[in-house]
Write a protein that holds these residues in place. Structure first.
Motif, PDB file in Angstrom:
ATOM      1  N   ILE A  64       0.839  -1.200   0.000  1.00 16.29           N
ATOM      2  CA  ILE A  64       0.000   0.000   0.000  1.00 16.29           C
ATOM      3  C   ILE A  64       0.876   1.253   0.000  1.00 16.29           C
ATOM      4  CG2 ILE A  64      -1.664   1.361   1.333  1.00 16.29           C
ATOM      5  CD1 ILE A  64      -2.751  -1.379   2.387  1.00 16.29           C
ATOM      6  N   ALA A  65       1.915   1.239   0.826  1.00 14.03           N
ATOM      7  CA  ALA A  65       2.786   2.413   0.955  1.00 14.03           C
ATOM      8  C   ALA A  65       3.543   2.717  -0.337  1.00 14.03           C
ATOM      9  CB  ALA A  65       3.768   2.207   2.105  1.00 14.03           C
ATOM     10  N   ILE A  66       3.916   1.685  -1.076  1.00 16.12           N
ATOM     11  CA  ILE A  66       4.568   1.920  -2.372  1.00 16.12           C
ATOM     12  C   ILE A  66       3.558   2.521  -3.347  1.00 16.12           C
ATOM     13  CG2 ILE A  66       5.613   0.803  -4.387  1.00 16.12           C
ATOM     14  CD1 ILE A  66       6.922  -1.204  -2.375  1.00 16.12           C
ATOM     15  N   ARG A  67       2.366   1.964  -3.360  1.00 19.68           N
ATOM     16  CA  ARG A  67       1.329   2.460  -4.274  1.00 19.68           C
ATOM     17  C   ARG A  67       0.895   3.883  -3.934  1.00 19.68           C
ATOM     18  NH1 ARG A  67      -3.531  -0.887  -4.419  1.00 19.68           N
ATOM     19  NH2 ARG A  67      -3.987   0.256  -6.318  1.00 19.68           N
ATOM     20  N   LYS A  68       0.886   4.203  -2.649  1.00 22.53           N
ATOM     21  CA  LYS A  68       0.429   5.524  -2.205  1.00 22.53           C
ATOM     22  C   LYS A  68       1.602   6.403  -1.751  1.00 22.53           C
ATOM     23  CE  LYS A  68      -3.866   4.516  -2.850  1.00 22.53           C
ATOM     24  NZ  LYS A  68      -4.641   5.202  -3.871  1.00 22.53           N
ATOM     25  N   TYR A  69       2.760   6.171  -2.320  1.00 17.84           N
ATOM     26  CA  TYR A  69       3.990   6.865  -1.947  1.00 17.84           C
ATOM     27  C   TYR A  69       3.798   8.388  -1.908  1.00 17.84           C
ATOM     28  CZ  TYR A  69       8.844   8.449  -2.272  1.00 17.84           C
ATOM     29  OH  TYR A  69      10.044   9.074  -2.047  1.00 17.84           O
ATOM     30  N   ASP A  70       3.257   8.953  -2.994  1.00 14.21           N
ATOM     31  CA  ASP A  70       3.107  10.409  -3.077  1.00 14.21           C
ATOM     32  C   ASP A  70       2.203  10.956  -1.975  1.00 14.21           C
ATOM     33  OD1 ASP A  70       4.790  10.509  -5.286  1.00 14.21           O
ATOM     34  OD2 ASP A  70       3.121  10.318  -6.706  1.00 14.21           O
ATOM     35  N   GLU A  71       1.116  10.235  -1.679  1.00 14.72           N
ATOM     36  CA  GLU A  71       0.200  10.689  -0.643  1.00 14.72           C
ATOM     37  C   GLU A  71       0.855  10.654   0.740  1.00 14.72           C
ATOM     38  OE1 GLU A  71      -0.563   8.645  -3.112  1.00 14.72           O
ATOM     39  OE2 GLU A  71      -2.591   8.987  -3.834  1.00 14.72           O
ATOM     40  N   TYR A  72       1.570   9.566   1.032  1.00 14.58           N
ATOM     41  CA  TYR A  72       2.260   9.478   2.324  1.00 14.58           C
ATOM     42  C   TYR A  72       3.325  10.559   2.448  1.00 14.58           C
ATOM     43  CZ  TYR A  72       0.073   5.079   3.735  1.00 14.58           C
ATOM     44  OH  TYR A  72      -0.818   4.118   4.129  1.00 14.58           O
ATOM     45  N   LYS A  73       4.049  10.797   1.368  1.00 14.25           N
ATOM     46  CA  LYS A  73       5.094  11.823   1.401  1.00 14.25           C
ATOM     47  C   LYS A  73       4.484  13.205   1.630  1.00 14.25           C
ATOM     48  CE  LYS A  73       9.172  13.403  -0.986  1.00 14.25           C
ATOM     49  NZ  LYS A  73      10.096  13.217  -2.090  1.00 14.25           N
ATOM     50  N   ALA A  74       3.393  13.489   0.925  1.00 12.34           N
ATOM     51  CA  ALA A  74       2.742  14.804   1.040  1.00 12.34           C
ATOM     52  C   ALA A  74       2.176  15.053   2.432  1.00 12.34           C
ATOM     53  CB  ALA A  74       1.634  14.935   0.000  1.00 12.34           C
ATOM     54  N   THR A  75       1.716  13.996   3.103  1.00 15.52           N
ATOM     55  CA  THR A  75       1.106  14.174   4.421  1.00 15.52           C
ATOM     56  C   THR A  75       2.100  13.993   5.569  1.00 15.52           C
ATOM     57  OG1 THR A  75       0.384  11.872   4.433  1.00 15.52           O
ATOM     58  CG2 THR A  75      -1.195  13.520   3.660  1.00 15.52           C
ATOM     59  N   GLY A  76       3.328  13.623   5.250  1.00 16.00           N
ATOM     60  CA  GLY A  76       4.348  13.493   6.280  1.00 16.00           C
ATOM     61  C   GLY A  76       4.255  12.236   7.123  1.00 16.00           C
ATOM     62  N   VAL A  77       3.624  11.202   6.582  1.00 17.10           N
ATOM     63  CA  VAL A  77       3.551   9.932   7.301  1.00 17.10           C
ATOM     64  C   VAL A  77       4.832   9.157   6.996  1.00 17.10           C
ATOM     65  CG1 VAL A  77       2.292   7.761   7.583  1.00 17.10           C
ATOM     66  CG2 VAL A  77       1.044   9.893   7.249  1.00 17.10           C
ATOM     67  N   ALA A  78       5.515   8.735   8.037  1.00 16.19           N
ATOM     68  CA  ALA A  78       6.840   8.119   7.908  1.00 16.19           C
ATOM     69  C   ALA A  78       6.760   6.648   7.503  1.00 16.19           C
ATOM     70  CB  ALA A  78       7.611   8.258   9.216  1.00 16.19           C
ATOM     71  N   MET A  79       6.306   6.408   6.295  1.00 19.05           N
ATOM     72  CA  MET A  79       6.257   5.036   5.791  1.00 19.05           C
ATOM     73  C   MET A  79       7.626   4.670   5.218  1.00 19.05           C
ATOM     74  SD  MET A  79       3.318   4.062   6.668  1.00 19.05           S
ATOM     75  CE  MET A  79       2.972   2.549   5.813  1.00 19.05           C
ATOM     76  N   LEU A  80       7.964   3.400   5.307  1.00 20.28           N
ATOM     77  CA  LEU A  80       9.286   2.932   4.923  1.00 20.28           C
ATOM     78  C   LEU A  80       9.693   3.348   3.505  1.00 20.28           C
ATOM     79  CD1 LEU A  80      11.717   1.348   6.021  1.00 20.28           C
ATOM     80  CD2 LEU A  80      10.672  -0.716   5.082  1.00 20.28           C
ATOM     81  N   PRO A  81       8.848   3.201   2.491  1.00 24.80           N
ATOM     82  CA  PRO A  81       9.290   3.608   1.146  1.00 24.80           C
ATOM     83  C   PRO A  81       9.604   5.105   1.051  1.00 24.80           C
ATOM     84  CG  PRO A  81       7.229   2.380   1.015  1.00 24.80           C
ATOM     85  CD  PRO A  81       7.519   2.600   2.459  1.00 24.80           C
ATOM     86  N   VAL A  82       8.884   5.918   1.807  1.00 19.92           N
ATOM     87  CA  VAL A  82       9.090   7.367   1.772  1.00 19.92           C
ATOM     88  C   VAL A  82      10.405   7.730   2.460  1.00 19.92           C
ATOM     89  CG1 VAL A  82       8.179   9.600   2.548  1.00 19.92           C
ATOM     90  CG2 VAL A  82       6.616   7.839   1.670  1.00 19.92           C
ATOM     91  N   VAL A  83      10.670   7.110   3.594  1.00 16.71           N
ATOM     92  CA  VAL A  83      11.842   7.468   4.395  1.00 16.71           C
ATOM     93  C   VAL A  83      13.110   6.784   3.904  1.00 16.71           C
ATOM     94  CG1 VAL A  83      12.822   7.396   6.731  1.00 16.71           C
ATOM     95  CG2 VAL A  83      10.405   7.951   6.410  1.00 16.71           C
ATOM     96  N   ARG A  84      13.014   5.497   3.578  1.00 17.65           N
ATOM     97  CA  ARG A  84      14.213   4.719   3.238  1.00 17.65           C
ATOM     98  C   ARG A  84      14.299   4.322   1.773  1.00 17.65           C
ATOM     99  NH1 ARG A  84      16.251   1.416   7.340  1.00 17.65           N
ATOM    100  NH2 ARG A  84      18.074   1.322   5.987  1.00 17.65           N
ATOM    101  N   GLY A  85      13.233   4.478   1.023  1.00 15.83           N
ATOM    102  CA  GLY A  85      13.236   4.153  -0.398  1.00 15.83           C
ATOM    103  C   GLY A  85      12.599   2.803  -0.697  1.00 15.83           C
ATOM    104  N   ILE A  86      12.242   2.625  -1.956  1.00 11.84           N
ATOM    105  CA  ILE A  86      11.556   1.400  -2.376  1.00 11.84           C
ATOM    106  C   ILE A  86      12.495   0.206  -2.349  1.00 11.84           C
ATOM    107  CG2 ILE A  86      10.386   0.289  -4.326  1.00 11.84           C
ATOM    108  CD1 ILE A  86       9.065   3.023  -4.880  1.00 11.84           C
ATOM    109  N   LYS A  87      13.765   0.404  -2.689  1.00 13.52           N
ATOM    110  CA  LYS A  87      14.719  -0.713  -2.683  1.00 13.52           C
ATOM    111  C   LYS A  87      14.851  -1.309  -1.275  1.00 13.52           C
ATOM    112  CE  LYS A  87      19.343  -1.987  -4.182  1.00 13.52           C
ATOM    113  NZ  LYS A  87      20.594  -1.529  -4.805  1.00 13.52           N
ATOM    114  N   VAL A  88      14.967  -0.483  -0.279  1.00 16.75           N
ATOM    115  CA  VAL A  88      15.051  -0.960   1.112  1.00 16.75           C
ATOM    116  C   VAL A  88      13.732  -1.614   1.517  1.00 16.75           C
ATOM    117  CG1 VAL A  88      15.250  -0.205   3.529  1.00 16.75           C
ATOM    118  CG2 VAL A  88      16.828   0.680   1.808  1.00 16.75           C
TER     119      VAL A  88
END
Length: 171
Positions: A65-89
């Motif tokens: 879900i976090a990969i699919r909604k990456y832009d939304e999580y980033k825009a709202t400041g939710v510290a999801m793993l793909p946003v903070v550490r990247g998709i590769k991690v």
């Protein structure tokens, strides 16, 4: 305990830490323990095994879900793993959790061989999809496949639990 986890998850960790999904997974996985405890003591292998399956399942499910909604999580400041550490991690974590699912059907072997075999096939299938994530060109398509696999995975696992225990109640 559920209220404590939900409070810690919602108020304290969700926007600050990537491990928010671990905290959220605890409250999301206690249902088998609660249901079993309503009938008999919950310190039995089956509800504990089902708790572990739900707990671990939620990590790659949420990562998808976090990969699919990456832009939304980033825009709202939710510290999801793909946003903070990247998709590769995130894919490495994804793989780790799908590997962790592999032994769990054997912990609840009391559900029988049919359960163990089908759950193991489902786990291996998810592992294969996880490994393929390291070579895909379209991460969003891969995340969507994982999300769809995860919702079907949990549905099949719990339908399977019902089906393999029916003979106990109606046999």
């Amino acid at each position: 305990m559920v209220y404590v986890c939900v409070t810690i998850y919602t108020i304290w960790s969700k926007r600050r830490y990537t491990f928010n999904t671990i905290i959220g997974s605890i409250s999301g996985a206690v249902s088998p323990l609660i249901g079993w405890a309503a009938i008999t003591p919950a310190n039995h292998a089956i509800p504990i095994g089902l708790f572990l399956i739900l707990f671990i399942f939620q990590m790659p499910h949420t990562y998808a879900i976090a990969i699919r909604k990456y832009d939304e999580y980033k825009a709202t400041g939710v510290a999801m793993l793909p946003v903070v550490r990247g998709i590769k991690v995130t894919k490495k974590h994804f793989l780790f959790y799908t590997i962790c699912l592999l032994p769990l059907p054997f912990l609840i072997g009391e559900l029988g061989t049919v359960f163990i075999v089908i759950a193991t096939i489902l786990n291996v299938g998810w592992l294969v999809i996880s490994i393929r994530g390291f070579t895909v060109k379209d991460d969003l398509k891969w995340a969507r496949l994982n999300f769809l696999y995860s919702v079907n995975y949990v549905l099949i696992i719990f339908l399977l639990v019902i089906l393999v225990t029916l003979p106990v109640y109606f046999g």
